[in-house]
Design an enzyme around this catalytic site. Structure first.
Site, PDB file in Angstrom:
ATOM      1  N   ASP A  38      54.079 140.822  -7.249  1.00  0.00           N
ATOM      2  CA  ASP A  38      53.379 139.605  -6.828  1.00  0.00           C
ATOM      3  C   ASP A  38      54.042 139.107  -5.537  1.00  0.00           C
ATOM      4  O   ASP A  38      55.114 139.572  -5.157  1.00  0.00           O
ATOM      5  CB  ASP A  38      53.470 138.530  -7.915  1.00  0.00           C
ATOM      6  CG  ASP A  38      52.399 137.460  -7.800  1.00  0.00           C
ATOM      7  OD1 ASP A  38      51.420 137.512  -8.569  1.00  0.00           O
ATOM      8  OD2 ASP A  38      52.518 136.577  -6.926  1.00  0.00           O
ATOM      9  N   ASP A  64      53.871 140.898   0.076  1.00  0.00           N
ATOM     10  CA  ASP A  64      52.446 140.737   0.392  1.00  0.00           C
ATOM     11  C   ASP A  64      51.814 142.122   0.473  1.00  0.00           C
ATOM     12  O   ASP A  64      51.991 142.847   1.454  1.00  0.00           O
ATOM     13  CB  ASP A  64      52.288 139.991   1.716  1.00  0.00           C
ATOM     14  CG  ASP A  64      50.840 139.665   2.036  1.00  0.00           C
ATOM     15  OD1 ASP A  64      49.939 140.187   1.344  1.00  0.00           O
ATOM     16  OD2 ASP A  64      50.599 138.891   2.984  1.00  0.00           O
ATOM     17  N   TYR A 165      33.825 135.460  -3.248  1.00  0.00           N
ATOM     18  CA  TYR A 165      34.435 136.014  -4.455  1.00  0.00           C
ATOM     19  C   TYR A 165      33.508 137.031  -5.099  1.00  0.00           C
ATOM     20  O   TYR A 165      33.932 138.128  -5.506  1.00  0.00           O
ATOM     21  CB  TYR A 165      34.772 134.889  -5.430  1.00  0.00           C
ATOM     22  CG  TYR A 165      35.455 135.346  -6.692  1.00  0.00           C
ATOM     23  CD1 TYR A 165      36.660 136.038  -6.650  1.00  0.00           C
ATOM     24  CD2 TYR A 165      34.899 135.078  -7.942  1.00  0.00           C
ATOM     25  CE1 TYR A 165      37.295 136.457  -7.809  1.00  0.00           C
ATOM     26  CE2 TYR A 165      35.527 135.487  -9.107  1.00  0.00           C
ATOM     27  CZ  TYR A 165      36.721 136.175  -9.039  1.00  0.00           C
ATOM     28  OH  TYR A 165      37.343 136.585 -10.190  1.00  0.00           O
TER      29      TYR A 165
END
Length: 269
Positions: A38, A64, A165
């Site tokens: 993460d 990232d 999304y």
């Protein structure tokens, strides 16, 4: 048929919170060796620090994953810790509102980068490693690896305010099917789990901020409730296990029957 994932090594992204964290914890509980990945290093450290780990099955990696070098570093860290990779679960995802009439709204590109391209690049890198492992071991018959992409029923529903999304989830579902065909000759399976309303941190926040949302979700879900994160984790375990050895290119829907209805007024979470 065995649904066991004991002894398998898994990378799980989005593992600092929400559904990704639930999946990672579930895999550890079932005897897998897990790399929690993460961007939120502090949260990763806190969550992993709370997991009993006498066997050394828990590691975490912060970075990232939209950056190619970070993907390479994640693979290196996983191999340093566990020597191999058997399962990848792309559970990192982001939800942003979209203004469909604003040409300057960059949410569609942002969400494609985060929700689809990151998963695609990591899947490609992990698949190449899985193929290399099989060749080194001289394994010509057994399963080589499994990739599971976490998606949403938003890919099949119409929510203009969540257009970015929805597009990113639809793209991820198509990437799942395409990769499944491309990797099948290498005995790597690629599947997805598309969920409806699951009691995640983001949904809890929405329920607290929006009066009547809980009842709306129940009314448009035939099973009449919101799923627990555990119900998603069991679906992921099935697809990652050898028990799903003849399952590839499928997007398993875990939504309590919601996509069977025509009601589209409530956004998918």
């Amino acid at each position: 048929m065995t649904l066991s994932i004991q002894g398998k090594t898994a990378i799980i992204t989005g593992a600092a919170n929400g559904i990704g964290l639930a999946i990672a914890r579930h895999f550890v509980d079932r005897g897998a060796r897990v790399m929690f990945a993460d961007r939120d290093e502090a949260r990763l450290a806190d969550e992993c620090g709370e997991i009993p780990d006498e066997a050394g099955h828990v590691r975490y990696f912060a970075g990232d994953l939209r950056e190619k070098l970070t993907v390479a570093n994640l693979l290196s860290a996983t191999l340093d810790a566990f020597d191999r990779i058997d399962v990848l679960v792309n559970a990192s995802r982001q939800i942003l509102p979209t203004d469909p009439l604003d040409p300057s709204d960059g949410s569609v590109q942002t969400l494609l980068d985060q929700n689809m391209f990151t998963a695609l690049r990591l899947s490609q890198a992990v698949a190449n490693r899985m193929i290399q492992q099989a060749e080194t071991a001289g394994d010509e018959d057994g399963p080589v690896g499994s990739i599971v992409n976490i998606s949403s029923i938003a890919a099949r529903r119409t929510h203009p305010d969540l257009m970015g999304y929805s597009i990113s989830c639809a793209a991820l579902d198509q990437a799942t099917r395409s990769l499944a065909v491309a990797l099948a000759p290498h005995r790597i399976r690629v599947n997805g789990v598309a969920f409806g309303s699951v009691m995640s941190a983001s949904l809890k926040e929405s329920l607290n901020d929006t009066d009547g949302l809980r009842q709306e979700i129940r009314q448009c879900t035939p099973l009449g409730r919101i799923a627990s994160a555990r119900e998603v984790t069991h679906a992921v375990q099935f697809l990652a296990s050898d028990g799903a050895g003849f399952v590839t290119g499928q997007v398993l829907t875990v939504d309590g029957g919601r996509t069977l209805l025509d009601n589209v007024t409530v956004a998918a979470h």
